[in-house]
Design an enzyme around this catalytic site. Structure first.
Site, mmCIF file in Angstrom:
data_model
loop_
_atom_site.group_PDB
_atom_site.id
_atom_site.type_symbol
_atom_site.label_atom_id
_atom_site.label_comp_id
_atom_site.label_asym_id
_atom_site.label_seq_id
_atom_site.Cartn_x
_atom_site.Cartn_y
_atom_site.Cartn_z
ATOM 1 N N CYS A 71 -6.905 -4.333 4.738
ATOM 2 C CA CYS A 71 -5.649 -4.619 5.429
ATOM 3 C C CYS A 71 -5.814 -4.918 6.910
ATOM 4 O O CYS A 71 -4.844 -5.228 7.583
ATOM 5 C CB CYS A 71 -4.689 -3.439 5.260
ATOM 6 S SG CYS A 71 -5.245 -1.928 6.087
ATOM 7 N N GLU A 109 -2.028 -2.764 -3.182
ATOM 8 C CA GLU A 109 -1.372 -2.069 -2.078
ATOM 9 C C GLU A 109 -1.848 -2.647 -0.760
ATOM 10 O O GLU A 109 -3.009 -3.020 -0.615
ATOM 11 C CB GLU A 109 -1.697 -0.575 -2.160
ATOM 12 C CG GLU A 109 -0.969 0.290 -1.143
ATOM 13 C CD GLU A 109 -1.863 0.849 -0.048
ATOM 14 O OE1 GLU A 109 -1.562 1.952 0.433
ATOM 15 O OE2 GLU A 109 -2.860 0.185 0.338
ATOM 16 N N ARG A 153 4.281 6.981 5.734
ATOM 17 C CA ARG A 153 3.293 5.944 5.427
ATOM 18 C C ARG A 153 3.982 4.860 4.600
ATOM 19 O O ARG A 153 4.109 4.974 3.383
ATOM 20 C CB ARG A 153 2.106 6.535 4.665
ATOM 21 C CG ARG A 153 0.889 5.597 4.571
ATOM 22 C CD ARG A 153 -0.249 6.275 3.831
ATOM 23 N NE ARG A 153 -1.467 5.490 3.829
ATOM 24 C CZ ARG A 153 -2.380 5.490 4.794
ATOM 25 N NH1 ARG A 153 -2.208 6.237 5.868
ATOM 26 N NH2 ARG A 153 -3.473 4.756 4.708
ATOM 27 N N ARG A 155 4.055 1.423 2.874
ATOM 28 C CA ARG A 155 3.114 0.467 2.311
ATOM 29 C C ARG A 155 3.854 -0.447 1.328
ATOM 30 O O ARG A 155 4.886 -0.078 0.762
ATOM 31 C CB ARG A 155 1.972 1.178 1.560
ATOM 32 C CG ARG A 155 0.976 1.896 2.488
ATOM 33 C CD ARG A 155 0.201 0.915 3.315
ATOM 34 N NE ARG A 155 -0.836 1.501 4.146
ATOM 35 C CZ ARG A 155 -0.683 1.848 5.418
ATOM 36 N NH1 ARG A 155 0.498 1.731 5.994
ATOM 37 N NH2 ARG A 155 -1.697 2.327 6.115
#
Length: 315
Positions: A71, A109, A153, A155
Site C-alpha cells: 500500500c 485489502e 484503522r 481500510r
C-alpha cells in the site's frame, strides 16, 4: 474444503483468519526475508519469494485469492505513486494469477486513500482490469473501531466475485449483524502495567491539554495533548479511547504506534500491545525490534478478514 492462496502474506493475517474459518492455505508468497521467517515460525511453511518471478502455472489451484497488496504507493504518508509505482504495479500480479486460475473470490485489502489517488484513476484501473478477467468488484470501507477492535484503522476491503457466481438481487457483503454484535473495548483494557523504560517519553515540551477525568470513553482515538508542535507522531492520546492506526513507517517520537498517557507516563505501545490492537495472539511471532513493529503495521487485522469473509453472500 475451500482453499486459498496468501499473496504478499507478511506475517499471516489472512491465514490466521481463514484457517479459523476451516479453509486450507495451499500457497504463500512474500519478498521480504524477515516476514518470510516470521511466517515460517508461525505456520511451519516458508513462503515463496518474489511473486513476479513465479509462474502462475506453478501456483496450485484455489477457491480464494487473498492479498493485502503493498500500500505504500497509495498511502497518504507515502509518495502516492499509485499504479505507476513499482509497488503499485504488483496489483497486476494478482490479475495475472486470477486470470489463469479463475478463483471464485478475490479478497483484497488496502488503504482508504487508494479510492481517491490520481483523481480516481487508480481505482478505475483496478475495476476495469478485474472486469476484463471476469469479476464483479465491490469496495467496502470499514473501520476496525466499529468491530470491537481498539484501533482506528480504516481500510478498503475489495471483494471480487467471479461473474458466473453473482446474484443480481443480493448484496455481496453484509457485515451489519457482525458490527452490531461487536463488544466495545478501550485501549486501557489492553495496556501492560510494566513496560521497557525506553518506551516512556521524558521531555520538557509535553503538553497535556485535556483533563482526563472529564474525558468520556469513546470508540475512537481521543487526543489529549501534544509535544513539540503536535505534528505526526507528536500527538498524545487517552487510554479511554482507541489506538491510532498502527503504521509500518512514519516519523515523530510516537512513530508506528502513537503516544498515550498511561500510568507509567506518556509512552509508545509495546510490541505485545501492538499485537493486541491488531488482533494477533500474543504468541504470534514477529521479528525483533522495529522490524516487528513494521510487520504489525503492515499486517491485516485477522478479525476484520473473518468479518468480511463471514459476511460474503454468494449464491
Amino acid at each position: 474444503m475451500r482453499t486459498f492462496i496468501d499473496l504478499f502474506c507478511g506475517i499471516g493475517g489472512f491465514r490466521l483468519a481463514l484457517e479459523k474459518q476451516g479453509l486450507e492455505c495451499v500457497f504463500s508468497s512474500d519478498i521480504d526475508i524477515h516476514a518470510q521467517k516470521a511466517y515460517k515460525d508461525n505456520f511451519g511453511e516458508l513462503p515463496k519469494g518474489d511473486i513476479t518471478e513465479i509462474l502462475e502455472q506453478k501456483i496450485p489451484g484455489h477457491d480464494i485469492l487473498c492479498a493485502g497488496f503493498p500500500c505504500q504507493s497509495f498511502s497518504i504518508s507515502g509518495k502516492q505513486g499509485g499504479i505507476s509505482d513499482n509497488r503499485g504495479r504488483l496489483f497486476y500480479e494478482i490479475v495475472r494469477i486470477a486470470k489463469y486460475h479463475k478463483p471464485k473470490i478475490l479478497l483484497l485489502e488496502n488503504v482508504k486513500n487508494i479510492l481517491s489517488i490520481s483523481n480516481g484513476k487508480v481505482i478505475k484501473t483496478i475495476e476495469d482490469k478485474l472486469c476484463e478477467i471476469g469479476y464483479n468488484l465491490e469496495k467496502h470501507v470499514l473501520n476496525a473501531s466499529h468491530f470491537g477492535i481498539p484501533q482506528s484503522r480504516e481500510r478498503v476491503y475489495f471483494i471480487a466475485i467471479r461473474k458466473d457466481m453473482v446474484s443480481s438481487n443480493k448484496p455481496t457483503l453484509c457485515c451489519e449483524p457482525l458490527k452490531k454484535s461487536a463488544k466495545e473495548i478501550y485501549l486501557e483494557s489492553i495496556l501492560e502495567k510494566e513496560v521497557d523504560k525506553n518506551l516512556i517519553i521524558q521531555r520538557d515540551d509535553i503538553q497535556i491539554t485535556k483533563d482526563e477525568t472529564k474525558v468520556d470513553y469513546m470508540s475512537k482515538p481521543i487526543r489529549i495533548g501534544i509535544l513539540n508542535k503536535g505534528g505526526q507522531g507528536e500527538r498524545i492520546y487517552s487510554p479511554k479511547g482507541h489506538a491510532i492506526t498502527q503504521s509500518a513507517y512514519g516519523g515523530g517520537v510516537g512513530a508506528r504506534t502513537g503516544l498515550y498517557k498511561t500510568e507509567q507516563g506518556v509512552r509508545k505501545l509495546t510490541i505485545s500491545e501492538c499485537k493486541k490492537v491488531m488482533g494477533f495472539p500474543l504468541n504470534h511471532k514477529v521479528s525483533e525490534g522495529m522490524k516487528g513493529y513494521q510487520q504489525l503495521g503492515n499486517a491485516v487485522i485477522p478479525a476484520m478478514i473473518s468479518y468480511v469473509y463471514e459476511g460474503i453472500q454468494v449464491v
